[in-house]
Scaffold this motif. Structure first.
Motif, PDB file in Angstrom:
ATOM      1  N   ASN A  52       0.814  -1.215   0.000  1.00 22.79           N
ATOM      2  CA  ASN A  52       0.000   0.000   0.000  1.00 22.79           C
ATOM      3  C   ASN A  52       0.847   1.265   0.000  1.00 22.79           C
ATOM      4  O   ASN A  52       0.457   2.278  -0.579  1.00 22.79           O
ATOM      5  N   VAL A  53       2.014   1.191   0.643  1.00 22.19           N
ATOM      6  CA  VAL A  53       2.897   2.362   0.631  1.00 22.19           C
ATOM      7  C   VAL A  53       3.551   2.513  -0.739  1.00 22.19           C
ATOM      8  O   VAL A  53       3.613   3.612  -1.299  1.00 22.19           O
ATOM      9  N   VAL A  54       3.995   1.391  -1.312  1.00 22.20           N
ATOM     10  CA  VAL A  54       4.640   1.461  -2.627  1.00 22.20           C
ATOM     11  C   VAL A  54       3.668   1.996  -3.671  1.00 22.20           C
ATOM     12  O   VAL A  54       4.012   2.849  -4.490  1.00 22.20           O
ATOM     13  N   THR A  55       2.397   1.501  -3.631  1.00 24.08           N
ATOM     14  CA  THR A  55       1.448   1.932  -4.660  1.00 24.08           C
ATOM     15  C   THR A  55       0.829   3.291  -4.351  1.00 24.08           C
ATOM     16  O   THR A  55       0.006   3.769  -5.120  1.00 24.08           O
ATOM     17  N   GLY A  56       1.202   3.890  -3.225  1.00 23.80           N
ATOM     18  CA  GLY A  56       0.759   5.253  -2.970  1.00 23.80           C
ATOM     19  C   GLY A  56      -0.572   5.372  -2.244  1.00 23.80           C
ATOM     20  O   GLY A  56      -1.075   6.474  -2.072  1.00 23.80           O
ATOM     21  N   LEU A  57      -1.154   4.244  -1.826  1.00 21.09           N
ATOM     22  CA  LEU A  57      -2.424   4.328  -1.101  1.00 21.09           C
ATOM     23  C   LEU A  57      -2.207   4.925   0.285  1.00 21.09           C
ATOM     24  O   LEU A  57      -3.040   5.665   0.792  1.00 21.09           O
ATOM     25  N   TYR A  58      -1.065   4.556   0.928  1.00 21.76           N
ATOM     26  CA  TYR A  58      -0.685   5.188   2.190  1.00 21.76           C
ATOM     27  C   TYR A  58       0.579   6.002   1.944  1.00 21.76           C
ATOM     28  O   TYR A  58       1.523   5.493   1.352  1.00 21.76           O
ATOM     29  N   PRO A  59       0.618   7.249   2.390  1.00 24.43           N
ATOM     30  CA  PRO A  59       1.869   8.001   2.263  1.00 24.43           C
ATOM     31  C   PRO A  59       2.903   7.488   3.279  1.00 24.43           C
ATOM     32  O   PRO A  59       2.548   7.180   4.418  1.00 24.43           O
ATOM     33  N   ALA A  60       4.149   7.374   2.836  1.00 24.52           N
ATOM     34  CA  ALA A  60       5.191   6.904   3.741  1.00 24.52           C
ATOM     35  C   ALA A  60       5.500   7.973   4.788  1.00 24.52           C
ATOM     36  O   ALA A  60       5.410   9.158   4.501  1.00 24.52           O
ATOM     37  N   ILE A  70       9.550   7.407  -6.341  1.00 27.78           N
ATOM     38  CA  ILE A  70       8.087   7.375  -6.327  1.00 27.78           C
ATOM     39  C   ILE A  70       7.542   7.425  -4.897  1.00 27.78           C
ATOM     40  O   ILE A  70       6.397   7.073  -4.649  1.00 27.78           O
ATOM     41  N   THR A  71       8.382   7.857  -3.946  1.00 29.12           N
ATOM     42  CA  THR A  71       7.903   7.988  -2.573  1.00 29.12           C
ATOM     43  C   THR A  71       6.758   8.992  -2.537  1.00 29.12           C
ATOM     44  O   THR A  71       6.876  10.084  -3.089  1.00 29.12           O
ATOM     45  N   ARG A  72       5.679   8.630  -1.903  1.00 29.47           N
ATOM     46  CA  ARG A  72       4.505   9.505  -1.756  1.00 29.47           C
ATOM     47  C   ARG A  72       3.877   9.938  -3.086  1.00 29.47           C
ATOM     48  O   ARG A  72       3.131  10.903  -3.139  1.00 29.47           O
ATOM     49  N   ALA A  73       4.189   9.210  -4.188  1.00 34.14           N
ATOM     50  CA  ALA A  73       3.508   9.514  -5.455  1.00 34.14           C
ATOM     51  C   ALA A  73       2.069   9.021  -5.354  1.00 34.14           C
ATOM     52  O   ALA A  73       1.770   8.073  -4.635  1.00 34.14           O
ATOM     53  N   ALA A  74       1.147   9.676  -6.056  1.00 33.25           N
ATOM     54  CA  ALA A  74      -0.256   9.263  -6.048  1.00 33.25           C
ATOM     55  C   ALA A  74      -0.385   7.895  -6.715  1.00 33.25           C
ATOM     56  O   ALA A  74       0.423   7.553  -7.584  1.00 33.25           O
ATOM     57  N   PRO A  75      -1.373   7.096  -6.304  1.00 32.11           N
ATOM     58  CA  PRO A  75      -1.531   5.753  -6.876  1.00 32.11           C
ATOM     59  C   PRO A  75      -1.507   5.746  -8.398  1.00 32.11           C
ATOM     60  O   PRO A  75      -0.889   4.873  -9.016  1.00 32.11           O
ATOM     61  N   ARG A  76      -2.171   6.752  -9.015  1.00 33.18           N
ATOM     62  CA  ARG A  76      -2.224   6.696 -10.478  1.00 33.18           C
ATOM     63  C   ARG A  76      -0.863   6.958 -11.111  1.00 33.18           C
ATOM     64  O   ARG A  76      -0.546   6.443 -12.180  1.00 33.18           O
TER      65      ARG A  76
END
Lengths: 388, 257
Positions: free
Chosen positions: B48-56, B68-74
């Motif tokens: 979930n963190v990698v895919t951007g659902l949760y911000p690290a 891609i840290t904190r990038a939006a899921p899309r």
């Protein structure tokens, strides 16, 4: 082998054709009826006929016919609508009723894009309808803007004010977003009531439509037959209804329709596959409001009068209940449900005062026993009758 | 071998709970990495963190060299990472084709004019994608490829999983994150599904997979390397056999005597 398998596998046209023919005759009979007992008999007969068709399992054949032959049946439906108008060519009251049905249908089709596809609740539908109507009142009175353009401006204004409302809506979720739209509906009504420029509680007169020098308030006479001036509006209304119907259909049968369904059903999954949730919600809301606004602008000209009391939260609820009744996401359902919701209370004078009670009972019954609506939305077919 | 995904000191906290505790994790191109660990050890949180659902809350994620840290899921999806979910997240009222196409968002023309007005061009794109979806589903189960226009709601669990994996694969991602693909399936069904996944990987040489799984048989069979998490920290790393023999890992799963 050169046999055309595709054509042979398509559902037959006949069930849809027969249904449309019967519905047209029934509608003419209902609209022509004056005697209250006779009207009640007709309504009961209609209900029994639909239940019987359901009992004998005819409904799936009809819906398959409509799904596969929609283009042809759409043309027939337009012809049927014109037949109804031709039959009542000099009856102001019935024609006004038919036009009301068409314009409410257009507005509900707009609502359908927002709520039915994108899942964005809008309990201010009637307010945006009113924005369109007030636009034509102000522009027709004070400016020389061509009236066809006034319709477009009505749509644009509804879309513009709608996008302002969107700012808080997009920051809230689910029920809270719905509450924001309710608040807007109440706000707009109050604003109109206290605003002297817009006529306050008494409202404004709307000058009749006048397109290319032809005033829509002229009665028409063709070959010695006098026609109601409402036929002018009827023609414009048909064009609008067909336009909105085609728009909704094409939208549903495209990647955009798929995007809207995806974000309605699961925002998290949709965002993990690249969907810009906010962007598509805006697209749906703005397009929907544009459609509602155009319908409202024409409605203002037809009624020749606008007042805050005609565009209240209660009227927005009617639009939403039409959508629930007809089947969320189903354009044919929207038209059928509007016919029921507008025409039945108008003809059945005895229930006039109880109409809201009736709507409420009807919606509760539908939600309990047929939650997908009278004509449920079928699964998406990008091209009807297309086979791989 | 080049590094495809690299997490450095990745941290995620939920209130007082540290779900990921400065986790370092590297995935190389064309690897199949198993991510294992007891319940609540942070495996799904990592996805979930990698895919951007949760911000690290701390640390960084780099994918193919880009941050891609904190990038939006899309944005993560557009960069080339697709995933499946632990609990099926298909759109049940929609058809199989529609569900697979949701995964192909970045390759579909999203223009208003294209979609509403140029229906001929749209039809061509539709037909091309229909064939692509048929071909992909055909790899998993030829029977499903013939039923693309049916709603997903009527299908058994294993077929839904297959469709979910197809939805993740249709856009030809570089990295596929599989979150417990065997959940809710029988042993035989799981074996079947793993055969399919291996077959897909053999076809497209350029696919890297990270798989979260509790079925150790699956992990042993398909992964090149395993990473074991416990309380959000990496406690072991290596081929499955080595990791399974590790004392710390056994303690994490079975408890200390």
């Amino acid at each position: 082998m050169t046999v055309d398998h595709d054509a042979s596998r398509r559902a037959p046209l006949l069930p849809g054709l027969l249904t449309l023919a019967l519905a047209t005759v029934y509608l003419i009979a209902l609209l022509a009826a004056e005697n209250q007992t006779w009207i009640i008999v007709l309504l009961v007969a209609g209900t029994v006929a639909v239940l019987a068709a359901g009992w004998f399992n005819l409904l799936p054949r009809i819906s398959r016919s409509f799904a596969d032959r929609e283009d042809a049946l759409g043309v027939v439906a337009i012809a049927a609508l014109c037949a109804v108008a031709a039959y009542f060519h000099d009856d102001h009251f019935v024609l006004l009723l038919v036009i009301t049905v068409m314009l409410y249908s257009v507005a509900t089709l707009g609502l359908n894009i927002q709520f039915g596809y994108a899942g964005v609740l809008n309990f201010a539908g009637a307010s945006f309808f009113g924005v369109g109507a007030y636009t034509s009142a102000v522009l027709n009175t004070h400016t020389a803007v061509p009236h066809l353009l006034v319709l477009v401006i009505g749509g644009l204004l509804a879309a513009l004010i709608g996008s302002l409302l969107l700012l808080p809506v997009l920051r809230t979720r689910g029920h809270y977003a719905a509450v924001v739209t309710i608040a807007f509906a109440l706000l707009l009504k109050t604003f109109l009531e206290v605003n002297d420029v817009l006529g306050g509680p008494q409202g404004l007169q709307v000058p009749a439509a006048n397109i290319l020098g032809w005033s829509f308030n002229n009665n028409i006479e063709i070959g010695g037959v006098a026609l109601s001036f409402y036929l002018n509006y009827f023609v414009l209304g048909v064009l609008l209804l067909v336009g909105a119907f085609v728009l909704v259909r094409r939208l549903e049968r495209s990647w955009i329709g798929l995007n809207l369904d995806a974000l309605r059903l699961d925002e998290t999954a949709a965002s993990c596959f690249g969907l810009n949730i906010v962007r598509w919600k805006i697209v749906a809301f703005v397009i929907g409001n544009f459609v509602i606004g155009i319908a409202g602008a024409l409605f203002g000209m037809v009624g020749s009068f606008v007042a805050p009391n005609n565009y209240t939260f209660a009227d927005s609820l009617i639009l939403v209940s039409v959508l629930l009744l007809g089947g969320i996401g189903s354009p044919w359902g929207v038209v059928v449900a509007t016919i029921i919701v507008v025409i039945v209370p108008e003809k059945l004078q005895t229930i006039q005062e109880y109409r809201f009670l009736l709507y409420a009972l009807l919606v509760i019954a539908v939600l309990l026993y047929r939650p997908e609506g009278l004509l449920p939305r079928p699964v998406r077919r990008y091209f009807p009758g297309w086979r791989p | 071998m080049t590094v495809l995904l690299e997490a450095r000191g990745l941290t995620k906290r939920f209130g007082g709970l540290t779900a990921l505790d400065s986790l370092d994790l590297t995935v190389e191109r064309n690897e199949i990495v198993g991510l294992i660990g007891p319940n609540g050890s942070g495996k799904t949180t990592f996805f979930n963190v990698v895919t951007g659902l949760y911000p690290a809350d701390g640390g960084s994620v780099r994918f193919g060299g880009a941050d891609i840290t904190r990038a939006a899921p899309r944005k993560v999806y557009e960069a080339g990472i697709s995933r499946t979910f632990q609990r099926s997240r298909l759109s049940l009222p929609l058809t199989i084709f529609d569900n697979v196409m949701i995964g192909n968002h970045k390759n579909l023309n999203q223009g208003l004019w294209f979609n509403l007005m140029s229906r001929k061009a749209f039809k061509r794109q539709f037909e091309d994608n229909y064939r692509a979806a048929q071909a992909l589903l055909g790899v998993f189960k030829p029977e499903l490829a013939g039923r693309l226009s049916e709603p997903v709601a009527g299908l058994p669990m294993i077929d839904r999983r297959r469709i979910e994996i197809c939805r993740a694969l249709i856009s030809e991602p570089q990295l596929l994150l599989l979150d417990e693909p065997s959940a809710g399936m029988t042993h035989d069904e799981t074996t079947e599904l793993m055969d399919d996944i291996l077959q897909i990987r053999d076809r497209s040489k350029n696919l890297t997979i990270v798989i979260v799984e509790h079925e150790m048989g699956v992990i042993e069979r398909i992964t090149n390397r395993c990473v074991v998490l416990n309380f959000g920290r990496k406690i072991a790393e290596g081929p499955y056999r080595e990791v399974a023999a590790d004392r710390q890992v056994q303690e994490a799963y079975l408890g200390v005597e």
